[in-house]
Design a protein around this motif. Structure first.
Motif, mmCIF file in Angstrom:
data_model
loop_
_atom_site.group_PDB
_atom_site.id
_atom_site.type_symbol
_atom_site.label_atom_id
_atom_site.label_comp_id
_atom_site.label_asym_id
_atom_site.label_seq_id
_atom_site.Cartn_x
_atom_site.Cartn_y
_atom_site.Cartn_z
ATOM 1 N N ALA B 287 0.831 -1.214 0.000
ATOM 2 C CA ALA B 287 0.000 0.000 0.000
ATOM 3 C C ALA B 287 0.865 1.264 0.000
ATOM 4 C CB ALA B 287 -0.938 -0.015 1.204
ATOM 5 N N GLU B 288 2.099 1.122 0.454
ATOM 6 C CA GLU B 288 3.006 2.283 0.523
ATOM 7 C C GLU B 288 3.772 2.503 -0.775
ATOM 8 O OE1 GLU B 288 3.017 4.135 3.328
ATOM 9 O OE2 GLU B 288 1.451 2.747 4.023
ATOM 10 N N ILE B 289 3.659 1.568 -1.712
ATOM 11 C CA ILE B 289 4.453 1.680 -2.945
ATOM 12 C C ILE B 289 3.664 2.441 -4.003
ATOM 13 C CG2 ILE B 289 5.618 0.398 -4.796
ATOM 14 C CD1 ILE B 289 6.071 -1.851 -2.745
ATOM 15 N N LYS B 290 4.245 3.505 -4.469
ATOM 16 C CA LYS B 290 3.565 4.370 -5.439
ATOM 17 C C LYS B 290 3.391 3.637 -6.760
ATOM 18 C CE LYS B 290 3.741 8.910 -7.358
ATOM 19 N NZ LYS B 290 4.656 9.743 -8.102
ATOM 20 N N GLY B 291 2.181 3.673 -7.265
ATOM 21 C CA GLY B 291 1.920 3.065 -8.576
ATOM 22 C C GLY B 291 1.603 1.584 -8.495
ATOM 23 N N LEU B 292 1.660 1.009 -7.272
ATOM 24 C CA LEU B 292 1.333 -0.405 -7.146
ATOM 25 C C LEU B 292 -0.151 -0.570 -6.812
ATOM 26 C CD1 LEU B 292 3.429 -3.202 -5.498
ATOM 27 C CD2 LEU B 292 0.962 -3.112 -5.179
ATOM 28 N N THR B 293 -0.852 -1.346 -7.610
ATOM 29 C CA THR B 293 -2.271 -1.613 -7.350
ATOM 30 C C THR B 293 -2.463 -3.083 -7.056
ATOM 31 O OG1 THR B 293 -2.849 0.114 -8.936
ATOM 32 C CG2 THR B 293 -4.617 -1.404 -8.272
ATOM 33 N N VAL B 294 -3.047 -3.363 -5.892
ATOM 34 C CA VAL B 294 -3.368 -4.748 -5.540
ATOM 35 C C VAL B 294 -4.813 -5.024 -5.946
ATOM 36 C CG1 VAL B 294 -3.833 -6.307 -3.603
ATOM 37 C CG2 VAL B 294 -1.716 -4.968 -3.655
ATOM 38 N N TYR B 295 -5.068 -6.178 -6.515
ATOM 39 C CA TYR B 295 -6.424 -6.569 -6.906
ATOM 40 C C TYR B 295 -7.007 -7.524 -5.855
ATOM 41 C CZ TYR B 295 -5.504 -4.135 -11.201
ATOM 42 O OH TYR B 295 -5.223 -3.152 -12.100
ATOM 43 N N GLY B 296 -8.309 -7.609 -5.860
ATOM 44 C CA GLY B 296 -8.952 -8.510 -4.912
ATOM 45 C C GLY B 296 -9.460 -7.776 -3.690
ATOM 46 N N PRO B 297 -10.024 -8.516 -2.728
ATOM 47 C CA PRO B 297 -10.682 -7.903 -1.571
ATOM 48 C C PRO B 297 -9.720 -7.084 -0.714
ATOM 49 C CG PRO B 297 -11.149 -10.258 -1.687
ATOM 50 C CD PRO B 297 -10.077 -9.978 -2.680
ATOM 51 N N LYS B 298 -10.241 -6.015 -0.143
ATOM 52 C CA LYS B 298 -9.433 -5.187 0.767
ATOM 53 C C LYS B 298 -9.267 -5.891 2.113
ATOM 54 C CE LYS B 298 -9.709 -0.808 -1.397
ATOM 55 N NZ LYS B 298 -9.255 -1.562 -2.567
ATOM 56 N N GLU B 299 -10.301 -6.616 2.538
ATOM 57 C CA GLU B 299 -10.280 -7.222 3.864
ATOM 58 C C GLU B 299 -9.504 -8.543 3.839
ATOM 59 O OE1 GLU B 299 -12.980 -6.873 2.015
ATOM 60 O OE2 GLU B 299 -13.745 -4.944 2.716
ATOM 61 N N LEU B 300 -8.680 -8.699 4.849
ATOM 62 C CA LEU B 300 -7.854 -9.899 4.904
ATOM 63 C C LEU B 300 -8.713 -11.161 5.032
ATOM 64 C CD1 LEU B 300 -4.729 -10.329 4.918
ATOM 65 C CD2 LEU B 300 -4.958 -10.769 7.368
#
Lengths: 394, 394
Positions: B287-300
């Motif tokens: 989440a701290e890396i600029k330009g990095l997008t994670v896909y999928g649910p936000k909740e663990l």
């Protein structure tokens, strides 16, 4: 223990087989053909190596025409169900394993006509009988290279000439011969060659494969998870991925590659010569045992190192159980998954005891087995009929 | 090397896995279920043990309802092709692996109607959408337990209540969850559960299986070589032999049994907790890396330990290649054999990089990966577009 059950699976395996498997698990344990990283590439190379060694053994020009399966039965199912369509006619022999006869039985319910050519009492086939069975709509001949009951060798090269002349595909089950007898797909005119990895090729269980001749396209048994052309909804037409769905048994195939290198090092001629020497020795000794009848060809050259026999008045199951429990000789009694073969031999009711020899057996073991059978033959028959039959049906 | 490709196959394996395999090859190397001799019986017991451990893990009353296959893809092919007939309707999700979508594509050409329920942008499914897709002729719902791209967990228990109420069969692909998340076939109402042996169960490649609910009969994919009822021309109706044609991968299954015992000893909760902790740590760092997008649910809690992401302006393939070659991090870029899933996420053209964590990874490795991604993110995009895309399509 004396292990005479190599026709079911060979044992022991050469040391390098499990060493190669351990090495694969430890250092090349990624999924080959899935990811692009170094360990995945390394795993892929191990699988490629097995493919190349097999191509060299069977004189196959393009290794990618070999597809890996769980076992030879899967390879035969893929060959038969992948090739034969409604309205096709297929010719087979009366000496086949049920990995051929059962898929054919299913295909028979789907409009494929099946002709089983009767073999002679020693399990051999007359090529002219096979020729007489061919029809205009005959799509394929499917036949074993050697019977798994009697070891009877089939004249594949001669059959291949016939099928070539008649424009018929030739499917060969090399379950008992791969790694022991010469198999040259081009010279023999074989279109589909099914083989186990865990018998004469000395690989572990979980390995086998099918050679598919250039230009021949089969309907896959399975789709999905091929590691290529993810963007399309269909199974890709690339070889060998088209027929290798899901994660391949890379660890087992690393072991198979080691088995193939063992064969190359020792020499297949040397292996065969050793096994046939044991077979000859056993046949000679068995001929002296009263009440023992060996089935299959009399001539050694007409055989693979598989011998089935009966002892007069003594059911096969209890004989095998006694061999196992009192003499520590592991063999196999029953129908050997080949009811047609036993009907051909006239032993369907009676069943037989089978000894099958590998490169790791020796003459001393054969002599011990002969002495054991002499002792068993001398036991009065009445004692046997009371024993529970623990033989395995297949 | 840092191995973040456990969603393809887990690595390393626990030491006892290859020790069990070596032991099987050396001391129980006969063919299980073929012969009646002592080593064949011993080999059979190893296979039985794997079956019993799996039954215990998945809360299956009768271990014989589990059949072993080469991999999960074969299990899914058997489930789908064995169950669905012409005129049937089947409902699936838009997040499936092609080991589901490709067999369904083939069935679609044979008169089976397929409805793909669209999932949300995080890969999750609304059960009401799934319910709306059911028809009077719906024979089955087939769905993954967790996406192999985003790790999105599907609400299997809730879907199971729905399918039970509607008299529809439930087929579950547990490729990413078996050995990590609770699977209770009875509680969840699962009729057919497909699982790989070589991922979360820590067995070797060449292992997988299918649970078939009591009373459910499938058309086998293969026939012959079952080791039982040799006298009949048909495939026997005994379980598990009916669906286990040819020699079983006893060596691999001995390894799988050891993997299952490893899970039992460590505790599945402990394993999952460790893997989810790594996932959380990675998500926080990412989440701290600029330009990095994670896909999928936000909740663990809505995830399995599988994370896919993109780096702005940087194609997935070259990013994975750089991670592998410069940072020694093994991961997987591409479509992950799941084109529908990438269409759902809107990443079909762009593709993604996938990290998947196992019990053998640690926090230090996650931190190294985060630092590596930070460095890659800082590289000007132009440099990337020139790089060759070595990513694997599947």
């Amino acid at each position: 223990m004396i292990y005479f059950d190599s026709a079911a699976t060979s044992w022991p395996k050469p040391r390098e087989v499990w060493e190669a498997m351990e090495h694969c698990i430890k250092f090349a344990g990624a999924n080959p053909g899935r990811s692009g990283h170094q360990m995945a590439v390394k795993a892929g190379r191990l699988v490629d190596e097995a493919r190349e060694l097999l191509a060299s053994l069977f004189k196959i020009r393009n290794p990618d025409r070999i597809v890996f399966t769980l076992n030879a039965t899967e390879a035969l199912n893929l060959a038969l169900k992948g090739l034969l369509k409604e309205g096709d006619h297929v010719v087979t022999s009366s000496m086949e394993h049920n990995s051929v006869t059962r898929p054919l039985h299913v295909l028979g319910t789907k409009g494929v006509e099946v002709t089983k050519v009767s073999c002679l009492a020693d399990g051999s086939i007359r090529v002219k009988d096979l020729e007489a069975a061919l029809r205009p709509n005959t799509a394929a001949v499917v036949i074993t290279h050697a019977s798994n009951v009697t070891g009877t060798l089939m004249p594949i090269a001669e059959i291949g000439q016939l099928t070539k002349k008649r424009g018929v595909r030739l499917i060969v089950d090399a379950a008992q011969t791969a790694g022991v007898f010469d198999l040259d797909v081009s010279f023999m005119g074989i279109h589909l060659l099914a083989f186990p990895g865990h018998k004469g090729l000395y690989g572990p269980t979980g390995t086998g494969g099918l050679y598919i001749a250039e230009g021949l396209e089969l309907t896959p048994l399975k789709e999905g998870g091929t590691g290529s052309k993810s963007e399309i909804p269909d199974q890709p037409d690339l070889m060998p991925e088209r027929y290798e769905s899901g994660t391949i048994n890379s660890v087992g195939l690393a072991g198979l590659a080691a088995g193939l290198k063992f064969i190359r090092r020792e020499g297949m001629d040397q292996i065969r010569s050793h096994e046939m020497n044991l077979t000859r020795r056993f046949l000679e000794g068995a001929a002296e045992i009263k009440g023992l009848t060996v089935y299959g060809p009399k001539e050694l050259y007409a055989r693979a190192p598989v011998v089935s026999f009966s002892l007069e008045g003594k059911p096969a199951g209890p004989v095998a159980t006694m061999l196992d429990q009192q003499y520590r000789i592991a063999c196999r009694a029953g129908l050997h998954c080949a009811p047609d073969a036993h009907k051909t031999l006239g032993t369907f009711e009676q069943k037989l005891v089978r000894f099958s020899f590998s490169y790791f057996n020796d003459e001393r073991e054969v002599d011990t087995a002969i002495r054991s059978l002499q002792e068993i033959a001398a036991i009065p028959s009445e004692k046997f009929n009371k024993k529970e039959d623990k033989s395995c049906g297949c």
